[in-house]
Design a protein around this motif. Sequence first.
Motif, PDB file in Angstrom:
ATOM      1  N   ARG A   1      15.479   7.179   0.593  1.00  0.00           N
ATOM      2  CA  ARG A   1      14.717   7.247  -0.661  1.00  0.00           C
ATOM      3  C   ARG A   1      14.688   5.870  -1.348  1.00  0.00           C
ATOM      4  O   ARG A   1      13.648   5.441  -1.851  1.00  0.00           O
ATOM      5  CB  ARG A   1      15.335   8.307  -1.568  1.00  0.00           C
ATOM      6  CG  ARG A   1      14.546   8.579  -2.836  1.00  0.00           C
ATOM      7  CD  ARG A   1      15.128   9.743  -3.606  1.00  0.00           C
ATOM      8  NE  ARG A   1      14.927  11.014  -2.925  1.00  0.00           N
ATOM      9  CZ  ARG A   1      15.889  11.766  -2.410  1.00  0.00           C
ATOM     10  NH1 ARG A   1      17.155  11.365  -2.475  1.00  0.00           N
ATOM     11  NH2 ARG A   1      15.612  12.910  -1.816  1.00  0.00           N
TER      12      ARG A   1
ATOM     13  N   TYR B   1      12.975   1.269   7.537  1.00  0.00           N
ATOM     14  CA  TYR B   1      11.999   0.200   7.340  1.00  0.00           C
ATOM     15  C   TYR B   1      10.710   0.494   8.099  1.00  0.00           C
ATOM     16  O   TYR B   1       9.607   0.327   7.565  1.00  0.00           O
ATOM     17  CB  TYR B   1      12.602  -1.130   7.798  1.00  0.00           C
ATOM     18  CG  TYR B   1      11.752  -2.335   7.477  1.00  0.00           C
ATOM     19  CD1 TYR B   1      11.682  -2.825   6.181  1.00  0.00           C
ATOM     20  CD2 TYR B   1      11.049  -2.990   8.485  1.00  0.00           C
ATOM     21  CE1 TYR B   1      10.911  -3.945   5.884  1.00  0.00           C
ATOM     22  CE2 TYR B   1      10.275  -4.106   8.199  1.00  0.00           C
ATOM     23  CZ  TYR B   1      10.217  -4.583   6.904  1.00  0.00           C
ATOM     24  OH  TYR B   1       9.443  -5.685   6.618  1.00  0.00           O
TER      25      TYR B   1
ATOM     26  N   GLN C   1      14.910   3.014   0.110  1.00  0.00           N
ATOM     27  CA  GLN C   1      14.020   2.147   0.886  1.00  0.00           C
ATOM     28  C   GLN C   1      12.576   2.333   0.458  1.00  0.00           C
ATOM     29  O   GLN C   1      11.834   1.367   0.265  1.00  0.00           O
ATOM     30  CB  GLN C   1      14.173   2.452   2.376  1.00  0.00           C
ATOM     31  CG  GLN C   1      13.297   1.626   3.302  1.00  0.00           C
ATOM     32  CD  GLN C   1      13.884   0.261   3.617  1.00  0.00           C
ATOM     33  OE1 GLN C   1      14.312   0.020   4.720  1.00  0.00           O
ATOM     34  NE2 GLN C   1      13.893  -0.636   2.655  1.00  0.00           N
ATOM     35  N   PHE C   2      12.162   3.572   0.298  1.00  0.00           N
ATOM     36  CA  PHE C   2      10.787   3.849  -0.090  1.00  0.00           C
ATOM     37  C   PHE C   2      10.519   3.483  -1.553  1.00  0.00           C
ATOM     38  O   PHE C   2       9.396   3.084  -1.882  1.00  0.00           O
ATOM     39  CB  PHE C   2      10.448   5.325   0.163  1.00  0.00           C
ATOM     40  CG  PHE C   2       9.884   5.569   1.537  1.00  0.00           C
ATOM     41  CD1 PHE C   2       8.534   5.830   1.708  1.00  0.00           C
ATOM     42  CD2 PHE C   2      10.692   5.514   2.665  1.00  0.00           C
ATOM     43  CE1 PHE C   2       8.000   6.040   2.973  1.00  0.00           C
ATOM     44  CE2 PHE C   2      10.172   5.717   3.933  1.00  0.00           C
ATOM     45  CZ  PHE C   2       8.817   5.981   4.083  1.00  0.00           C
ATOM     46  N   GLU C   3      11.504   3.598  -2.407  1.00  0.00           N
ATOM     47  CA  GLU C   3      11.310   3.217  -3.811  1.00  0.00           C
ATOM     48  C   GLU C   3      10.893   1.759  -3.921  1.00  0.00           C
ATOM     49  O   GLU C   3       9.962   1.423  -4.660  1.00  0.00           O
ATOM     50  CB  GLU C   3      12.601   3.449  -4.622  1.00  0.00           C
ATOM     51  CG  GLU C   3      12.900   4.881  -4.962  1.00  0.00           C
ATOM     52  CD  GLU C   3      11.940   5.479  -5.969  1.00  0.00           C
ATOM     53  OE1 GLU C   3      11.185   4.733  -6.607  1.00  0.00           O
ATOM     54  OE2 GLU C   3      11.941   6.715  -6.126  1.00  0.00           O
TER      55      GLU C   3
ATOM     56  N   ASN D   1      10.019  -0.382  -1.149  1.00  0.00           N
ATOM     57  CA  ASN D   1       9.026  -0.845  -0.173  1.00  0.00           C
ATOM     58  C   ASN D   1       7.673  -0.172  -0.286  1.00  0.00           C
ATOM     59  O   ASN D   1       6.705  -0.659   0.290  1.00  0.00           O
ATOM     60  CB  ASN D   1       9.554  -0.634   1.244  1.00  0.00           C
ATOM     61  CG  ASN D   1      10.673  -1.592   1.611  1.00  0.00           C
ATOM     62  OD1 ASN D   1      11.290  -2.191   0.752  1.00  0.00           O
ATOM     63  ND2 ASN D   1      10.948  -1.710   2.894  1.00  0.00           N
ATOM     64  N   LEU D   2       7.597   0.954  -1.012  1.00  0.00           N
ATOM     65  CA  LEU D   2       6.313   1.648  -1.110  1.00  0.00           C
ATOM     66  C   LEU D   2       6.004   2.149  -2.520  1.00  0.00           C
ATOM     67  O   LEU D   2       4.976   1.805  -3.092  1.00  0.00           O
ATOM     68  CB  LEU D   2       6.256   2.820  -0.133  1.00  0.00           C
ATOM     69  CG  LEU D   2       4.897   3.515  -0.062  1.00  0.00           C
ATOM     70  CD1 LEU D   2       3.858   2.623   0.628  1.00  0.00           C
ATOM     71  CD2 LEU D   2       4.992   4.857   0.649  1.00  0.00           C
TER      72      LEU D   2
ATOM     73  N   ALA E   1      10.390  -6.581  -0.604  1.00  0.00           N
ATOM     74  CA  ALA E   1      10.846  -5.485   0.244  1.00  0.00           C
ATOM     75  C   ALA E   1      12.187  -5.874   0.857  1.00  0.00           C
ATOM     76  O   ALA E   1      12.602  -7.031   0.803  1.00  0.00           O
ATOM     77  CB  ALA E   1       9.832  -5.176   1.344  1.00  0.00           C
TER      78      ALA E   1
ATOM     79  N   SER F   1       8.735   3.011   6.140  1.00  0.00           N
ATOM     80  CA  SER F   1       8.119   2.471   4.918  1.00  0.00           C
ATOM     81  C   SER F   1       6.894   1.624   5.247  1.00  0.00           C
ATOM     82  O   SER F   1       5.889   1.662   4.524  1.00  0.00           O
ATOM     83  CB  SER F   1       9.139   1.652   4.116  1.00  0.00           C
ATOM     84  OG  SER F   1       9.448   0.411   4.746  1.00  0.00           O
ATOM     85  N   LYS F   2       6.950   0.882   6.351  1.00  0.00           N
ATOM     86  CA  LYS F   2       5.821   0.028   6.711  1.00  0.00           C
ATOM     87  C   LYS F   2       4.687   0.820   7.374  1.00  0.00           C
ATOM     88  O   LYS F   2       3.510   0.518   7.163  1.00  0.00           O
ATOM     89  CB  LYS F   2       6.283  -1.118   7.616  1.00  0.00           C
ATOM     90  CG  LYS F   2       7.160  -2.138   6.895  1.00  0.00           C
ATOM     91  CD  LYS F   2       6.452  -2.759   5.689  1.00  0.00           C
ATOM     92  CE  LYS F   2       7.278  -3.838   5.027  1.00  0.00           C
ATOM     93  NZ  LYS F   2       6.606  -4.420   3.840  1.00  0.00           N
TER      94      LYS F   2
END
Length: 275
Positions: free
Chosen positions: A99, A146, A101-103, A105-106, A83, A149-150
């Motif tokens: 987007r 962040y 970040q989510f790709e 991290n999630l 991450a 995403s968490k």
Amino acid sequence: MTTAILITGCSSGIGYHCAQSLHQAGYLVVASCRQQADVDRLRNEGLHCVQLDLADNASIEQGLTETLAITGGRLDVLFNNGAYGQPGALEDLPTDALREQFETNLFGWHSLTRAVIPVMLRQGNGKIVQNSSVLGLVAMKYRGAYNASKFALEGYTDTLRLELANTPIQVSLIEPGPIESQFRANAKRQFEAHIDMAASRHAQNYQNTLDRLGKPSPSNKFTLTPEAVLKPMQMILDSDTPAARYYVTQPTYIFGFLRRLLPVRWLDKILIKSD
């Protein structure tokens, strides 16, 4: 039979330390990194390592295929760890940056987890470990991407644990606060790539953020070494019934407690002081 473990995000920090330590302890560890140069470096250090970019589904599929070739088709533990942090006020954050970040991290974690679950079901056992954050429990300014995403990962993992409760797969969250790693340096690069500091009303606060991220050593006195995350990871590996959550570092314990105890307005007064 030797326990086979896949760990993502192993170029440095938590992933690197856990991969090296568990390998030395006798586990069959497959580390993964996004960059081929890091894959080559870890291989030269004696680790099994595959290239796996969590923002690329084809790379995820290929990385898992190579992992299973190394382990003989088994995977006892998946440690989702790879991450990064995207700093910046939400009002200044381009949607594409959120987007991205989510790709990583999630969504990438979801793709890998979905692919691993059938393997674990077929073999009749498995553990999925998600490396979350204190910022999955409370939010702090200028970390909105962040945080989001968490927070999403926390809900995702709680749901996954419920849905797998009638299977031999166990699911746990590790929730660290500040840990020594390349996280701050990577976050600084992401800030500079996506945030127009000069045009923002948060420019002065951003300067404080850049100063903090640019320091060669952590400014938070509660920062621990990656060894602190290895300890709960080892507890999960050793346990027949691992816990749902493992707090790491004093800030996680403090904010986990305050979130349960304080009214939202009182907690906000504490959190708003952070840069």
